[in-house]
Every structure is written in C-alpha cells, then in structure tokens.
Design a protein around this motif. Structure first.
Motif, PDB file in Angstrom:
ATOM      1  N   SER A  43     -32.128 -54.729  -6.310  1.00 43.78           N
ATOM      2  CA  SER A  43     -32.626 -54.803  -5.093  1.00 43.78           C
ATOM      3  C   SER A  43     -32.598 -55.994  -4.128  1.00 43.78           C
ATOM      4  N   ARG A 306     -35.317 -50.774  -2.723  1.00 45.47           N
ATOM      5  CA  ARG A 306     -34.100 -50.238  -2.341  1.00 45.47           C
ATOM      6  C   ARG A 306     -32.985 -50.878  -3.249  1.00 45.47           C
ATOM      7  N   ASN A 307     -32.248 -49.959  -3.753  1.00 42.67           N
ATOM      8  CA  ASN A 307     -31.247 -50.337  -4.831  1.00 42.67           C
ATOM      9  C   ASN A 307     -30.031 -50.264  -4.021  1.00 42.67           C
ATOM     10  N   TYR A 308     -29.032 -51.520  -4.323  1.00 42.45           N
ATOM     11  CA  TYR A 308     -27.773 -51.464  -3.553  1.00 42.45           C
ATOM     12  C   TYR A 308     -26.543 -51.303  -4.465  1.00 42.45           C
ATOM     13  N   THR A 311     -25.813 -45.059  -7.461  1.00 34.85           N
ATOM     14  CA  THR A 311     -25.946 -43.860  -6.410  1.00 34.85           C
ATOM     15  C   THR A 311     -27.467 -43.339  -6.914  1.00 34.85           C
ATOM     16  N   GLN A 312     -27.977 -42.329  -6.012  1.00 37.46           N
ATOM     17  CA  GLN A 312     -29.319 -41.680  -6.135  1.00 37.46           C
ATOM     18  C   GLN A 312     -29.474 -41.045  -7.419  1.00 37.46           C
ATOM     19  N   TRP A 334     -34.730 -46.175  -4.795  1.00 40.66           N
ATOM     20  CA  TRP A 334     -33.919 -45.435  -4.102  1.00 40.66           C
ATOM     21  C   TRP A 334     -32.540 -45.956  -3.457  1.00 40.66           C
ATOM     22  N   THR A 335     -31.769 -45.268  -2.960  1.00 42.84           N
ATOM     23  CA  THR A 335     -30.641 -45.867  -2.180  1.00 42.84           C
ATOM     24  C   THR A 335     -30.285 -44.743  -1.174  1.00 42.84           C
ATOM     25  N   ASP A 336     -29.197 -45.256  -0.259  1.00 38.99           N
ATOM     26  CA  ASP A 336     -28.582 -44.397   0.801  1.00 38.99           C
ATOM     27  C   ASP A 336     -27.180 -43.953   0.187  1.00 38.99           C
ATOM     28  N   ARG A 337     -26.918 -44.384  -1.205  1.00 40.31           N
ATOM     29  CA  ARG A 337     -25.423 -44.146  -1.717  1.00 40.31           C
ATOM     30  C   ARG A 337     -25.653 -42.793  -2.342  1.00 40.31           C
TER      31      ARG A 337
END
Length: 472
Positions: A43, A306-308, A311-312, A334-337
């Motif tokens: 994160s 938020r994880n960078y 993947t989800q 969570w992530t947007d990847r």
C-alpha cells in the motif's frame, strides 16, 4: 510557523496516504495527537512514512528533534534518502542540509546503544562498554554454563543456543522463566532452577566484563526510562517519534515507546496486524492491536488499503484469509489492476511432491514462452528451499538463490557429497582433497602426498589403509 504554501509534492499520494502524511500538521502546530497507520501489503507504506517525515521538515519541524525507528539499518538509510529526495522538491539544496540533521534514525537497538553511551554515567554504566552479537553472547553463556558444571550433567542440558534463546525470550517478552519454558521450550521445563542460576551468572559475567548483549540494549533503555525524570528528559528532546513495522515490536520496545511519549503527542506508529508473522525477539501483535486505547482520547487510525503490487483476484484471496482472524483492524485491500487469472490453492502430499510440482510448472511455463529468469519461487525461510534445489539440480534447470547459500553450496553438504564421491571413486582428487582436510593434522602437503600414494597404487583403498595416521 509552518510553511504550508507549497504542497504540490504531496499530489502523487492517494487520499488516505495524504491524510496520514498531514496528520497533526496545521498552520498553528506541527505536533499532533498519536497516530496509527495500518498499512496493508503493497500500500505504499514506506513512501507514506518518508513523505510524512519530509512534510514535517518542510513545515518547520527540526530534523534533530525527530526520532525515526525502523526494523533494520538498511531501512533507515533508505528512508533518509527518500526524505531528502522529497524535501528537495520544495527546499532545493537546503534539503540535504536539513536531512543530514536527521541523525536519530535507526533501529531500536542502534538508538538504544547511542542513548546508553550518552547517559551511561547517570545510570552507573561504564560508557566504554562493548556490545556482543548473538554468536558472542552464545559463546559467553556457554563458558558460564561450563563453569557451573552444566555441560557435564547426566541428562543433556540445553545447548548454548537454546539457553540464549530462553534468556532472550524472558527479557524481551517480560515473562518469568517458568512461563517461557512452559509455552515455548517445554522440553527444558525440568531445568528451570539451573537456568535461573545460569542466567544470574551470565548477567554477572557481562557486568564484570563491561559487556552488553543485544537484549541489554533494550533492557537497560527500558530501565532508564522507568525513571520519570530521565524519561521526560529523553522524550522531551524529540518532538516527533515514529516507528515502522510496529507489528514486529515486543513488549520491551512498547514500554520504551510509551515511556518516551506517555501522552502520545507527536507519536506515529506504522504497521499491519495482518503481517505480524515473526516471533523475532518475542514480537507480539498485541502492541499494534492495543495501541489506540493506550491514550485518551484514543489514537487516530488511518488505513492504507489500496494495493499497488497485485491484481484484484490475489487481493480477494488475501482478504478472505485475513477475514478469518479473530481480532484485527478492519480493512479491505483493493486495486484498480484487474486480471482474469485467479490464484490457485494446490494440495500436495509432501515436500518432495511439492518440489516436483513446482518444477513441472516451471517447465510448462517455459514451453509457453516464459523465460526461466522470469520465474520466481518464494519461501518462508531460506532453509525451506532444499528439496526444490535438489529437484532443480536433478532436472538440470539453472537457478539463482537469493537470501542464503544454495543448499548444495553449504559447507557441510559439500563435505558429505565429497565423501560420497570419494567413496564411489577413490581417484577423485578434488573430493579426496576436501575430505582429507577435515582430518586433524592433515594440511595441503599431507593431503597431496596421500592422494599421490593412492593414485600410484593398484588398489587405492588398500593403499590408504596402509598409510600411518597423522600424529594428531
């Protein structure tokens, strides 16, 4: 007065990271209430903490009055470098001058050693004390153990390493020896009386030799700040105290921290209860779970979820595991990847099957175009990689190991393999040379003569048996 006119260097942070960075920093004050940052895996925890330190300096905090404690010296050095790079965006060349003044950054043990030397005479300690590492400490406890006659007992007395581990657990966990033995070393419970005697003699030996071990660096520090006047003096020299990886601290470290900042003002701890997987020096997850309630009002909690990195689907699996904890801070990584690939849970029979399964997957990935150097296997500890290393070697698959020697490169393993090779082929000079060097009194010249004699003989083993043994 804080200078908060230019905060463009914080624009890259997400909302929760920025909230953690700016906590307690306003136009009238830069020393805020206690803060707990729950930083989920991947994160941006280190980046957030570095930005917080830099933001405090930019806002007017004196870097000489910032105490930053990390899990390792390397982490402290990396943090200082990041702080300088961030501060330079606002302060320009002045940033290096300011961050050079960030002198109180290091591990708990390193900071403790510095303070103990400075306050040594105030606590009746010789400031010229030397510090023993774990190996030195084990050797000293072994000498004391031998002097007390415990190495000659009828039933086997605990080894020096076990004795030191028991002593260290008692000190760092602040637990009586009976409780430590019952919970962590039940096979040593019958030696409680002798161990008390050993530890008392070990402490006397350290004091007589003006020696401190790693545990003493925390113990003496904790005892020093148990004096309210000294605690106020030491705590008062720091406006801000920050601790990284707080989930991996022990009771002794927690007591030091609370003694330095009993009201919590200027105190920031960062960690993740879900990543408390070490019992290193009696680390306890209770420190981070109980932290908010140590103060009144309770410490503010900021959660970085938020994880960078992942993947989800991976994070969803992780969230499922974390949710099973009986006591925890609520967070949902969570992530947007996105990805259509899900993690697999594979059940195998034993370690040998595990190694074979991994190798088959490596080869299958290679067939699909993935280079060997683009594939990695993670282990809990370096010692767990042995079966896989053997299987990779058997299949002639090249690999690089990070974090310790390869299994087949360890000295004792190479010695055993050399013995087996020499037994199978007595004319193998490399194997023979290594084996002969293990014998007392055999040096390079003697080994060469023995191997020459065996090479010239029709029966190498008979020739070896006929040679006189070296005097030693």
């Amino acid at each position: 007065m804080p200078d908060l006119a230019n905060t463009a260097y914080l624009d890259a942070l997400n909302s929760e990271q920025r909230r953690a960075v700016e906590h307690g920093v306003g136009k009238d004050c830069i020393v805020g209430a206690p803060l707990l940052v729950i930083a989920g895996a991947g994160s941006g925890k280190t980046n957030t903490l570095a930005h917080r330190v830099a933001h405090l300096i930019v806002a007017g905090a004196d870097p000489r009055r910032i105490l930053l404690m990390t899990f390792s010296r390397r982490a402290a050095a990396e943090m200082a470098g990041r702080v300088e790079r961030i501060a330079r965006r606002v302060l320009g060349d002045r940033a290096s001058i300011m961050t050079d003044a960030l002198k109180w950054a290091g591990t708990f043990h390193g900071i403790g050693a510095r303070l103990l030397r400075e306050f040594a005479e105030r606590i009746a300690l010789d400031p010229a004390f030397t510090i023993h590492d774990r190996e030195d400490s084990a050797d000293l406890i072994n000498l004391v153990r031998h002097d007390l006659g415990f190495s000659r007992t009828e039933s086997r007395f605990p080894t020096k390493g076990t004795c030191l581990a028991i002593y260290s657990r008692c000190v760092n966990a602040e637990m009586p020896i009976e409780a430590v033995l019952g919970q962590f070393f039940p096979w040593c419970s019958g030696w409680a009386g002798e161990l008390k005697q050993l530890f008392a003699a070990y402490v006397e030996a350290k004091q007589r030799q003006n020696v401190l071990d790693y545990d003493d660096l925390l113990l003496y520090w904790a005892q020093m700040v148990a004096d309210p006047a000294l605690a106020e003096e030491i705590g008062g020299r720091f406006d801000h105290v920050m601790v990284d990886e707080y989930q991996d601290t022990n009771r002794l470290q927690s007591s030091i921290l609370l003694a330095l900042k009993p009201a919590g003002r200027g105190l920031t701890v960062v960690g993740d209860d879900a990543q408390s997987i070490y019992s290193f020096r009696a680390a306890t997850v209770r420190n981070i779970l109980d932290f908010p309630a140590q103060f009144s009002p309770a410490a503010e909690i900021v959660t970085l979820d938020r994880n960078y990195r992942s993947t989800q689907p991976i994070l969803s699996a992780a969230n499922g595991v974390i949710s099973l904890a009986k006591e925890r801070f609520t967070k949902n990584l969570w992530t947007d990847r996105t990805s259509t690939r899900k993690p697999q849970l594979v059940t195998i029979r034993d370690e040998a099957d595990q190694a074979r399964y991994i190798v088959e997957q490596v080869l299958a990935n290679r067939e699909e175009g993935a280079l060997l150097k683009h594939q990695a296997v993670l282990f809990r500890t370096s010692s767990h990689s042995g079966p896989l290393e053997v299987e990779l070697t058997r299949r002639n698959i090249p690999f690089v190991k990070f974090g310790g020697l390869k299994f087949l490169d360890a000295a004792h393993v190479k010695d055993m393999l050399a013995l087996l090779r020499f037994t199978a082929n007595p004319r193998d000079r490399v194997a023979g040379f290594r084996i002969l060097h293990l014998l007392p009194g055999v040096g390079p010249a003697s080994a060469q003569r023995v191997l020459d004699h065996m090479t010239e003989a029709a029966d190498p083993i008979a020739a070896l048996a006929a040679l006189p043994a070296p005097p030693r």
